[in-house]
Enzyme design. Sequence first.
Site, mmCIF file in Angstrom:
data_model
loop_
_atom_site.group_PDB
_atom_site.id
_atom_site.type_symbol
_atom_site.label_atom_id
_atom_site.label_comp_id
_atom_site.label_asym_id
_atom_site.label_seq_id
_atom_site.Cartn_x
_atom_site.Cartn_y
_atom_site.Cartn_z
ATOM 1 N N GLY A 113 -21.549 21.288 -5.155
ATOM 2 C CA GLY A 113 -22.798 20.763 -5.714
ATOM 3 C C GLY A 113 -24.006 21.028 -4.824
ATOM 4 O O GLY A 113 -25.147 21.030 -5.304
ATOM 5 N N GLU A 116 -25.087 24.435 -5.754
ATOM 6 C CA GLU A 116 -25.615 24.342 -7.123
ATOM 7 C C GLU A 116 -27.017 23.735 -7.128
ATOM 8 O O GLU A 116 -27.882 24.144 -7.901
ATOM 9 C CB GLU A 116 -24.664 23.512 -7.984
ATOM 10 C CG GLU A 116 -23.314 24.208 -8.156
ATOM 11 C CD GLU A 116 -22.334 23.355 -8.932
ATOM 12 O OE1 GLU A 116 -21.852 22.357 -8.353
ATOM 13 O OE2 GLU A 116 -22.050 23.677 -10.079
HETATM 14 N N1 DAK Z 1 -17.723 14.258 -0.334
HETATM 15 C C1 DAK Z 1 -17.495 13.109 0.332
HETATM 16 N N2 DAK Z 1 -17.463 13.029 1.677
HETATM 17 C C2 DAK Z 1 -17.635 14.158 2.366
HETATM 18 C C3 DAK Z 1 -17.866 15.406 1.731
HETATM 19 C C4 DAK Z 1 -17.917 15.421 0.307
HETATM 20 N N3 DAK Z 1 -18.180 16.529 -0.394
HETATM 21 N N4 DAK Z 1 -17.983 16.343 2.689
HETATM 22 C C5 DAK Z 1 -17.844 15.718 3.865
HETATM 23 N N5 DAK Z 1 -17.631 14.405 3.678
HETATM 24 C C6 DAK Z 1 -17.427 13.378 4.682
HETATM 25 C C7 DAK Z 1 -16.042 13.483 5.321
HETATM 26 O O1 DAK Z 1 -15.090 12.871 4.498
HETATM 27 C C8 DAK Z 1 -16.262 12.762 6.631
HETATM 28 O O2 DAK Z 1 -16.250 11.379 6.390
HETATM 29 P P1 DAK Z 1 -15.280 10.385 7.269
HETATM 30 O O3 DAK Z 1 -13.899 10.904 7.065
HETATM 31 O O4 DAK Z 1 -15.762 10.583 8.685
HETATM 32 O O5 DAK Z 1 -15.551 9.032 6.698
HETATM 33 C C9 DAK Z 1 -17.692 13.152 7.002
HETATM 34 O O6 DAK Z 1 -18.304 13.568 5.789
HETATM 35 C C10 DAK Z 1 -17.756 14.301 7.984
HETATM 36 O O7 DAK Z 1 -16.975 15.382 7.471
HETATM 37 P P2 DAK Z 1 -15.833 16.132 8.310
HETATM 38 O O8 DAK Z 1 -15.247 15.216 9.342
HETATM 39 O O9 DAK Z 1 -14.900 16.734 7.327
HETATM 40 O O10 DAK Z 1 -16.689 17.235 9.043
HETATM 41 P P3 DAK Z 1 -16.193 18.689 9.528
HETATM 42 O O11 DAK Z 1 -17.299 19.248 10.334
HETATM 43 O O12 DAK Z 1 -14.835 18.610 10.143
HETATM 44 O O13 DAK Z 1 -16.050 19.530 8.176
HETATM 45 C C11 DAK Z 1 -16.770 20.332 6.003
HETATM 46 C C12 DAK Z 1 -17.195 19.810 7.419
HETATM 47 C C13 DAK Z 1 -18.044 20.485 5.136
HETATM 48 C C14 DAK Z 1 -16.104 21.714 6.154
HETATM 49 C C15 DAK Z 1 -15.774 19.345 5.370
HETATM 50 O O14 DAK Z 1 -16.337 18.018 5.441
HETATM 51 C C16 DAK Z 1 -15.464 19.642 3.946
HETATM 52 O O15 DAK Z 1 -14.685 20.540 3.639
HETATM 53 N N6 DAK Z 1 -16.111 18.894 3.031
HETATM 54 C C17 DAK Z 1 -15.887 19.085 1.620
HETATM 55 C C18 DAK Z 1 -16.657 20.301 1.130
HETATM 56 C C19 DAK Z 1 -16.387 20.566 -0.325
HETATM 57 O O16 DAK Z 1 -15.241 20.806 -0.745
HETATM 58 N N7 DAK Z 1 -17.452 20.512 -1.094
HETATM 59 C C20 DAK Z 1 -17.363 20.745 -2.531
HETATM 60 C C21 DAK Z 1 -17.149 19.404 -3.144
HETATM 61 S S1 DAK Z 1 -16.682 19.558 -4.820
HETATM 62 C C22 DAK Z 1 -18.221 18.091 -11.681
HETATM 63 C C23 DAK Z 1 -19.382 17.778 -11.056
HETATM 64 C C24 DAK Z 1 -19.647 18.320 -9.836
HETATM 65 C C25 DAK Z 1 -18.712 19.094 -9.242
HETATM 66 C C26 DAK Z 1 -17.555 19.399 -9.862
HETATM 67 C C27 DAK Z 1 -17.278 18.920 -11.111
HETATM 68 N N8 DAK Z 1 -17.911 17.492 -12.935
HETATM 69 C C28 DAK Z 1 -18.155 16.114 -13.053
HETATM 70 C C29 DAK Z 1 -17.257 18.296 -13.898
HETATM 71 C C30 DAK Z 1 -18.967 19.541 -7.910
HETATM 72 C C31 DAK Z 1 -17.917 19.468 -7.064
HETATM 73 C C32 DAK Z 1 -18.111 19.624 -5.642
HETATM 74 O O17 DAK Z 1 -19.204 19.763 -5.139
#
Ligand code: DAK
Length: 263
Positions: A113, A116
């Site tokens: 997002g 996006e």
């Molecule tokens: N959501 C919630 N919390 C998040 C987050 C996220 N997207 N990204 C990071 N955080 C949180 C982590 O959980 C952590 O919180 P605590 O565990 O300390 O409480 C804190 O932020 C710091 O993150 P990290 O400890 O993981 O930090 P690192 O430097 O180790 O890693 C990272 C950074 C960005 C690589 C990692 O945090 C990560 O992989 N984050 C997720 C990235 C991701 O997958 N983003 C895409 C999300 S899915 C839809 C509507 C919208 C969407 C889809 C469908 N419909 C309703 C149909 C969109 C979907 C997405 O965007």
Amino acid sequence: MSTNYLNIEDIDGGFKIISITRPEALNALNSEVLNELNSTFELLLGQESGTNGVLITGDGEKSFIAGADIKSMIGMSNAEAKDLSQLGQQTTLLMESLPFPVIACVNGFALGGGLEMALGADFIYASENAIFGLPEVKLGLIPGFGGTQRLSRLVGKNKAREIIFSGKNISAADAKEIGFVNEVFKDKDELIEAGLKTLKTISKNSIQAVSQAKKALLEGSDLDLSEGLKIEADIFGGVFELEDAKEGTAAFSEKRKPNFKHF
Ligand code: DAK
């Protein structure tokens, strides 16, 4: 308007820097952040808002927006997921329709997002540490805030397929090469400075005209050329009703600088 997750800074010249500020989740978008963005964009849509351009960025150095809030999506029903998707789509639609330039200044993570949201801006500047990607399929999801639609329109279907199907991370340099980032800057300070410089350059022109050009680009982007040209002709005609067209053309013939009416 009071906000919990946005820091809105007024800059001389009618500019604003909107920073998404949710450091505990790397600025991930939950419904509260999306609602605050929607309310802010709705306020700015009023021409009397006095705004000539906006930078949208993420607070701090590490993250622009790390995506939609994954934790709040756990266990969502079909209806709740659709509501969230519509809320995020509404945010990007509102941003796209703002009557002045909006530049996404991407520092650090712009995932899911987050990318996006950046794609809803007029164009994207990035710092060298920016990391882009649409990793939704790694979570069993698909991009839900317009990513399947806007990215393919910008970089072509096949590049978009590769990015969306692989969910891979893309560096700032590669994003520039692919064509969805306009320029890359050394760090966040240089990024914001460059964004403001570009807004200032644009605002020396007629913002009324920039706004109408933005409208023509947006309304014509999904049409075939002949339909798009009709839209352009209609908007071109409408521009002659606006004060700036009269002032700009008169100033040219009187050999003086135009005095454009800014919002
Ligand atoms: N959501 C919630 N919390 C998040 C987050 C996220 N997207 N990204 C990071 N955080 C949180 C982590 O959980 C952590 O919180 P605590 O565990 O300390 O409480 C804190 O932020 C710091 O993150 P990290 O400890 O993981 O930090 P690192 O430097 O180790 O890693 C990272 C950074 C960005 C690589 C990692 O945090 C990560 O992989 N984050 C997720 C990235 C991701 O997958 N983003 C895409 C999300 S899915 C839809 C509507 C919208 C969407 C889809 C469908 N419909 C309703 C149909 C969109 C979907 C997405 O965007």
